[in-house]
Design a protein around this motif. Sequence first.
Motif, mmCIF file in Angstrom:
data_model
loop_
_atom_site.group_PDB
_atom_site.id
_atom_site.type_symbol
_atom_site.label_atom_id
_atom_site.label_comp_id
_atom_site.label_asym_id
_atom_site.label_seq_id
_atom_site.Cartn_x
_atom_site.Cartn_y
_atom_site.Cartn_z
ATOM 1 N N PRO A 105 0.819 -1.224 0.000
ATOM 2 C CA PRO A 105 0.000 0.000 0.000
ATOM 3 C C PRO A 105 0.853 1.274 0.000
ATOM 4 O O PRO A 105 0.499 2.266 -0.637
ATOM 5 N N ARG A 106 1.972 1.237 0.685
ATOM 6 C CA ARG A 106 2.861 2.407 0.705
ATOM 7 C C ARG A 106 3.415 2.671 -0.694
ATOM 8 O O ARG A 106 3.517 3.818 -1.115
ATOM 9 N N TYR A 107 3.756 1.617 -1.419
ATOM 10 C CA TYR A 107 4.272 1.757 -2.779
ATOM 11 C C TYR A 107 3.202 2.356 -3.696
ATOM 12 O O TYR A 107 3.490 3.235 -4.508
ATOM 13 N N GLU B 46 1.184 9.715 -5.466
ATOM 14 C CA GLU B 46 1.782 10.993 -5.092
ATOM 15 C C GLU B 46 2.715 11.506 -6.191
ATOM 16 O O GLU B 46 2.735 12.699 -6.493
ATOM 17 N N ALA B 47 3.465 10.609 -6.807
ATOM 18 C CA ALA B 47 4.360 11.007 -7.899
ATOM 19 C C ALA B 47 3.562 11.520 -9.094
ATOM 20 O O ALA B 47 3.944 12.512 -9.731
ATOM 21 N N ARG B 48 2.449 10.856 -9.404
ATOM 22 C CA ARG B 48 1.600 11.336 -10.510
ATOM 23 C C ARG B 48 1.044 12.718 -10.211
ATOM 24 O O ARG B 48 0.989 13.574 -11.104
ATOM 25 N N ASP B 49 0.619 12.946 -8.974
ATOM 26 C CA ASP B 49 0.098 14.271 -8.593
ATOM 27 C C ASP B 49 1.170 15.349 -8.719
ATOM 28 O O ASP B 49 0.914 16.443 -9.219
#
Length: 148
Positions: A57-59, A65-68
């Motif tokens: 889930p963290r991955y 988050e990277a996409r955002d």
Amino acid sequence: MMGEVTNGNKTEWRVCKSHIKAMTNKPYTTTAQAGFTLIEVIAVLVILAVLAAVAIPRYVDLIDEARDRALDGAVAAGLSHVSLAYGQLCLENAAEPTADEVRIRSDAEPPRSEDYSFVFTSIANGVNVEARETRANPRSRNRDWLMP
């Protein structure tokens, strides 16, 4: 060594330990077996399962988050593009352009990107910049660029 010993009517054979080992091809002393017990293997599997339950889930959260953050960067690139269009129009016309003129110039040559498409919309006192992903399940984000 092997030897014959006579004791009255009986004949006994005496054999030393090294000959017994050689004849049976087995070590005389017992050694410990190598390997893991079932409990140890199960404990390792439980630990790995717990780590996987926490890490996966963290991955996934890191990917979102990277996409955002990448989308925020694309919107910033769009805002910068509108600012450049505004500056070019100011220099060309020696006067302050309207929001619609800035939008038209921005639409004429949008930022080049394989990952994002840009939509520029005139608003009362500026331009709305929308960046949209070009991949499956696209996300989009927009911000307003306000006239100085």
